[in-house]
Design a protein around this motif. Structure first.
Motif, PDB file in Angstrom:
ATOM      1  N   THR A 213       0.811  -1.224   0.000  1.00  0.00           N
ATOM      2  CA  THR A 213       0.000   0.000   0.000  1.00  0.00           C
ATOM      3  C   THR A 213       0.843   1.271   0.000  1.00  0.00           C
ATOM      4  O   THR A 213       0.281   2.367  -0.142  1.00  0.00           O
ATOM      5  CB  THR A 213      -0.927   0.017   1.221  1.00  0.00           C
ATOM      6  OG1 THR A 213      -0.138  -0.112   2.411  1.00  0.00           O
ATOM      7  CG2 THR A 213      -1.919  -1.118   1.144  1.00  0.00           C
TER       8      THR A 213
ATOM      9  N   GLN B 146      -1.675   2.642  -4.749  1.00  0.00           N
ATOM     10  CA  GLN B 146      -2.634   3.607  -4.202  1.00  0.00           C
ATOM     11  C   GLN B 146      -3.551   4.155  -5.297  1.00  0.00           C
ATOM     12  O   GLN B 146      -4.768   4.276  -5.093  1.00  0.00           O
ATOM     13  CB  GLN B 146      -1.891   4.750  -3.513  1.00  0.00           C
ATOM     14  CG  GLN B 146      -1.178   4.332  -2.247  1.00  0.00           C
ATOM     15  CD  GLN B 146      -0.295   5.444  -1.694  1.00  0.00           C
ATOM     16  OE1 GLN B 146      -0.210   6.534  -2.268  1.00  0.00           O
ATOM     17  NE2 GLN B 146       0.368   5.164  -0.577  1.00  0.00           N
TER      18      GLN B 146
ATOM     19  N   VAL C  51      -6.068   1.410  -6.271  1.00  0.00           N
ATOM     20  CA  VAL C  51      -7.105   1.250  -5.251  1.00  0.00           C
ATOM     21  C   VAL C  51      -8.099   2.406  -5.325  1.00  0.00           C
ATOM     22  O   VAL C  51      -9.316   2.209  -5.207  1.00  0.00           O
ATOM     23  CB  VAL C  51      -6.476   1.140  -3.843  1.00  0.00           C
ATOM     24  CG1 VAL C  51      -7.539   1.254  -2.757  1.00  0.00           C
ATOM     25  CG2 VAL C  51      -5.723  -0.170  -3.699  1.00  0.00           C
ATOM     26  N   GLU C  52      -7.609   3.612  -5.567  1.00  0.00           N
ATOM     27  CA  GLU C  52      -8.507   4.769  -5.708  1.00  0.00           C
ATOM     28  C   GLU C  52      -9.410   4.612  -6.932  1.00  0.00           C
ATOM     29  O   GLU C  52     -10.602   4.942  -6.874  1.00  0.00           O
ATOM     30  CB  GLU C  52      -7.700   6.059  -5.809  1.00  0.00           C
ATOM     31  CG  GLU C  52      -7.069   6.490  -4.507  1.00  0.00           C
ATOM     32  CD  GLU C  52      -6.188   7.725  -4.657  1.00  0.00           C
ATOM     33  OE1 GLU C  52      -6.245   8.377  -5.726  1.00  0.00           O
ATOM     34  OE2 GLU C  52      -5.450   8.015  -3.717  1.00  0.00           O
TER      35      GLU C  52
ATOM     36  N   THR D  66     -11.976   1.971  -6.072  1.00  0.00           N
ATOM     37  CA  THR D  66     -12.896   2.535  -5.081  1.00  0.00           C
ATOM     38  C   THR D  66     -13.894   3.471  -5.747  1.00  0.00           C
ATOM     39  O   THR D  66     -15.099   3.451  -5.431  1.00  0.00           O
ATOM     40  CB  THR D  66     -12.110   3.276  -3.984  1.00  0.00           C
ATOM     41  OG1 THR D  66     -11.196   2.365  -3.368  1.00  0.00           O
ATOM     42  CG2 THR D  66     -13.038   3.841  -2.924  1.00  0.00           C
TER      43      THR D  66
ATOM     44  N   THR E  46     -13.729   0.882  -0.443  1.00  0.00           N
ATOM     45  CA  THR E  46     -12.271   0.741  -0.233  1.00  0.00           C
ATOM     46  C   THR E  46     -11.929  -0.692   0.167  1.00  0.00           C
ATOM     47  O   THR E  46     -10.954  -1.271  -0.322  1.00  0.00           O
ATOM     48  CB  THR E  46     -11.788   1.725   0.845  1.00  0.00           C
ATOM     49  OG1 THR E  46     -12.159   3.047   0.463  1.00  0.00           O
ATOM     50  CG2 THR E  46     -10.286   1.663   1.012  1.00  0.00           C
TER      51      THR E  46
ATOM     52  N   TYR F 291      -9.517  -3.305  -2.048  1.00  0.00           N
ATOM     53  CA  TYR F 291      -8.361  -4.069  -1.561  1.00  0.00           C
ATOM     54  C   TYR F 291      -8.585  -5.571  -1.757  1.00  0.00           C
ATOM     55  O   TYR F 291      -7.638  -6.301  -2.090  1.00  0.00           O
ATOM     56  CB  TYR F 291      -8.075  -3.757  -0.091  1.00  0.00           C
ATOM     57  CG  TYR F 291      -7.302  -2.476   0.094  1.00  0.00           C
ATOM     58  CD1 TYR F 291      -5.992  -2.366  -0.356  1.00  0.00           C
ATOM     59  CD2 TYR F 291      -7.882  -1.384   0.722  1.00  0.00           C
ATOM     60  CE1 TYR F 291      -5.282  -1.193  -0.192  1.00  0.00           C
ATOM     61  CE2 TYR F 291      -7.182  -0.196   0.894  1.00  0.00           C
ATOM     62  CZ  TYR F 291      -5.884  -0.108   0.429  1.00  0.00           C
ATOM     63  OH  TYR F 291      -5.186   1.051   0.586  1.00  0.00           O
TER      64      TYR F 291
END
Length: 140
Positions: A48, A54, A57-58, A61, A75, A79
């Motif tokens: 992470t 990052q 993942v954004e 999300t 979120t 993951y």
């Protein structure tokens, strides 16, 4: 022509079954251990703290949030999806390693067969007719 006597048949069947079982167990062990190894190694790289992770993942999300998820669940699911991708790639690498093991075993077996000496037998093959005309048996 290969002749198997009535006493040798069950033994050869047992050896074949044991060989298949042991081979399957060994390959299963290789796949499990190599999957764990590759999962750990990919997990070291995809942590992470990396900017690329990052950002990914954004992105995931935001896709989940657009579908109506709340931010915490989105979120968490992002993951989880990233972990599934890591696991999938680890399994691909593990099966690649298992195919390498099978290839090496087959090559070693081929070399051993090539190095074996040819045997000759003194027995004469006899063709015998059974009661039914379409069935032909070979006896040693």
């Amino acid at each position: 022509m290969f002749c198997v006597s009535e006493k040798q048949g069950p033994r050869l069947s047992l050896i074949g079954n044991l060989g298949g079982s042991v081979g399957t167990a060994l390959l299963s062990t290789v796949v499990v251990q190599r999957e764990q190894f590759h999962d750990f190694r990919i997990g070291e790289y995809a942590n992470t703290f990396r900017l690329a992770v990052q950002n990914r993942v954004e992105q995931i999300t935001s896709v989940f949030t657009a579908k109506g998820y709340d931010p915490v669940t989105a979120t968490k699911d992002a993951y989880a999806q990233l972990k599934n991708v890591v696991r999938r790639e680890a399994y691909v690498m593990a099966f690649n390693d298992a195919f390498l093991v099978v290839t090496i075993a087959l090559l070693v077996g081929a070399v051993l067969v090539w190095l074996c000496q040819k045997t000759t037998t003194k027995k004469v093959w006899q063709r015998t007719e059974l009661p039914f005309p379409a069935i032909v048996a070979w006896r040693c």
